[in-house]
Write an enzyme that holds these catalytic residues in place. Sequence first.
Site, PDB file in Angstrom:
ATOM      1  N   PRO A   1      -5.323  -1.552   4.162  1.00 52.22           N
ATOM      2  CA  PRO A   1      -5.979  -2.766   3.643  1.00 52.22           C
ATOM      3  C   PRO A   1      -7.388  -2.498   3.113  1.00 52.22           C
ATOM      4  O   PRO A   1      -7.945  -3.327   2.409  1.00 52.22           O
ATOM      5  CB  PRO A   1      -6.030  -3.707   4.862  1.00 52.22           C
ATOM      6  CG  PRO A   1      -5.085  -3.131   5.860  1.00 52.22           C
ATOM      7  CD  PRO A   1      -4.983  -1.669   5.592  1.00 52.22           C
TER       8      PRO A   1
ATOM      9  N   GLU B   1      -2.553  -1.190  15.030  1.00 54.33           N
ATOM     10  CA  GLU B   1      -3.850  -1.771  14.653  1.00 54.33           C
ATOM     11  C   GLU B   1      -4.561  -0.893  13.654  1.00 54.33           C
ATOM     12  O   GLU B   1      -5.439  -1.330  12.934  1.00 54.33           O
ATOM     13  CB  GLU B   1      -4.727  -1.963  15.898  1.00 54.33           C
ATOM     14  CG  GLU B   1      -4.116  -2.871  16.940  1.00 54.33           C
ATOM     15  CD  GLU B   1      -3.663  -4.200  16.356  1.00 54.33           C
ATOM     16  OE1 GLU B   1      -4.545  -4.951  15.898  1.00 54.33           O
ATOM     17  OE2 GLU B   1      -2.453  -4.487  16.362  1.00 54.33           O
TER      18      GLU B   1
ATOM     19  N   ARG C   1       9.321   3.520 -12.464  1.00 50.64           N
ATOM     20  CA  ARG C   1       9.633   2.856 -13.734  1.00 50.64           C
ATOM     21  C   ARG C   1       8.921   3.486 -14.920  1.00 50.64           C
ATOM     22  O   ARG C   1       9.305   3.266 -16.060  1.00 50.64           O
ATOM     23  CB  ARG C   1       9.254   1.375 -13.667  1.00 50.64           C
ATOM     24  CG  ARG C   1      10.026   0.583 -12.625  1.00 50.64           C
ATOM     25  CD  ARG C   1       9.507  -0.843 -12.556  1.00 50.64           C
ATOM     26  NE  ARG C   1       9.536  -1.475 -13.869  1.00 50.64           N
ATOM     27  CZ  ARG C   1      10.627  -1.971 -14.422  1.00 50.64           C
ATOM     28  NH1 ARG C   1      11.756  -1.942 -13.783  1.00 50.64           N
ATOM     29  NH2 ARG C   1      10.580  -2.503 -15.637  1.00 50.64           N
TER      30      ARG C   1
ATOM     31  N   ASP D   1       6.692  -4.373 -21.288  1.00 50.72           N
ATOM     32  CA  ASP D   1       6.467  -5.000 -20.009  1.00 50.72           C
ATOM     33  C   ASP D   1       5.139  -5.724 -19.941  1.00 50.72           C
ATOM     34  O   ASP D   1       4.133  -5.240 -20.414  1.00 50.72           O
ATOM     35  CB  ASP D   1       6.481  -3.954 -18.888  1.00 50.72           C
ATOM     36  CG  ASP D   1       7.621  -4.197 -17.931  1.00 50.72           C
ATOM     37  OD1 ASP D   1       7.956  -5.369 -17.737  1.00 50.72           O
ATOM     38  OD2 ASP D   1       8.147  -3.213 -17.408  1.00 50.72           O
TER      39      ASP D   1
HETATM   40  C1  9D3 Z   1      -4.940  -6.333  13.564  1.00 48.41           C
HETATM   41  C2  9D3 Z   1      -5.251  -5.316  12.534  1.00 48.41           C
HETATM   42  N1  9D3 Z   1      -5.851  -5.800  11.310  1.00 48.41           N
HETATM   43  C3  9D3 Z   1      -7.009  -6.591  11.382  1.00 48.41           C
HETATM   44  C4  9D3 Z   1      -6.837  -7.769  10.469  1.00 48.41           C
HETATM   45  C5  9D3 Z   1      -6.129  -4.640  10.494  1.00 48.41           C
HETATM   46  C6  9D3 Z   1      -4.875  -4.195   9.875  1.00 48.41           C
HETATM   47  C7  9D3 Z   1      -4.388  -2.931  10.097  1.00 48.41           C
HETATM   48  C8  9D3 Z   1      -3.192  -2.543   9.526  1.00 48.41           C
HETATM   49  C9  9D3 Z   1      -4.172  -5.072   9.093  1.00 48.41           C
HETATM   50  C10 9D3 Z   1      -2.951  -4.677   8.519  1.00 48.41           C
HETATM   51  C11 9D3 Z   1      -2.469  -3.437   8.769  1.00 48.41           C
HETATM   52  C12 9D3 Z   1      -1.191  -3.020   8.166  1.00 48.41           C
HETATM   53  N2  9D3 Z   1      -1.279  -3.061   6.700  1.00 48.41           N
HETATM   54  C13 9D3 Z   1      -1.239  -1.967   5.965  1.00 48.41           C
HETATM   55  O1  9D3 Z   1      -1.096  -0.889   6.508  1.00 48.41           O
HETATM   56  C14 9D3 Z   1      -1.413  -2.072   4.533  1.00 48.41           C
HETATM   57  C15 9D3 Z   1      -1.678  -3.193   3.681  1.00 48.41           C
HETATM   58  C16 9D3 Z   1      -1.824  -4.588   3.927  1.00 48.41           C
HETATM   59  O2  9D3 Z   1      -1.749  -5.083   5.062  1.00 48.41           O
HETATM   60  N3  9D3 Z   1      -2.085  -5.406   2.871  1.00 48.41           N
HETATM   61  C17 9D3 Z   1      -2.185  -4.939   1.604  1.00 48.41           C
HETATM   62  N4  9D3 Z   1      -2.065  -3.657   1.306  1.00 48.41           N
HETATM   63  C18 9D3 Z   1      -1.799  -2.800   2.353  1.00 48.41           C
HETATM   64  S1  9D3 Z   1      -1.618  -1.160   2.182  1.00 48.41           S
HETATM   65  C19 9D3 Z   1      -1.373  -0.919   3.773  1.00 48.41           C
END
Ligand code: 9D3
Length: 251
Positions: free
Chosen positions: A89, A116, A154, A169
């Site tokens: 994220p 987490e 793609r 596209d």
């Molecule tokens: C409780 C943990 N979170 C705090 C809000 C942090 C967190 C860690 C790991 C939140 C989501 C995740 C899992 N998500 C991904 O690994 C992830 C992701 C996403 O959640 N949204 C958009 N792109 C991506 S790329 C990897």
Amino acid sequence: MQFDIVTIFPRMIEAALADGIVARALQRDLLRVKVRDLREFTDDRHRTVDDVPYGGGPGMVLKPEPIFRAVDAIAKEGGAPQAVVLVSPHGRRFTQTEAARLAGLSRVTILCGRYEGIDDRVREGLATEEVSIGDYVLSGGELPALVIVDTVARLIPGVVGDEDSVADDSFSRGLLDFPHFTRPAEFRDLKVPDVLVSGHHGEIRKWRKRQALELTLDRRPDLLVDAELDVEEQEILRELMEQKGVAHGRD
Ligand code: 9D3
């Protein structure tokens, strides 16, 4: 091109790659995806991939050693990957432009996080880049990894049957697509636009341009900033903005 995907849920990746355009590309060897089960790179009886966070707090953190070992194994098999993408994220937003860049590489490793988080030394000492697919919270990196594979696949010549449809596209030209219809010409009082039924190819081309521009102007005007418009499209866009009373530069 080969993707290596490191995950604790290999079946989630394999299931998604079993059907559709990407599955066909894999069968035709236009693309390779090797899914690596992170547990295969553990060295304890319980195949432990996670541990409690230093400093305390809720949840578990993915341990660094299995992830580093997985990438070592990938490098040993086929040489160092050109990119080690940590999906997270915290990453830079994945866009069509990023996809085009990755499509120019021949070996890309994707590391999926879960729980987490992931020990930060993976980001610091192993990943070459960090990518997010958007501002929403997912349970892990597996769906983002699949989004990357699908989008990049793609762009590999031959993967999509009709090359024109890739060039056309939405996003590659920077506009939303025009509306599509098939038979019947009338269905529950809903009619296909006359121009499409008319067979006037010049008129049809112009109608589609106009529709694509109008939809983009209404829904995603932000895309118009970077859109590659031909002279006719620029003229149609000026007309549409005039009609809608959109303010623009040369008034
Ligand atoms: C409780 C943990 N979170 C705090 C809000 C942090 C967190 C860690 C790991 C939140 C989501 C995740 C899992 N998500 C991904 O690994 C992830 C992701 C996403 O959640 N949204 C958009 N792109 C991506 S790329 C990897």
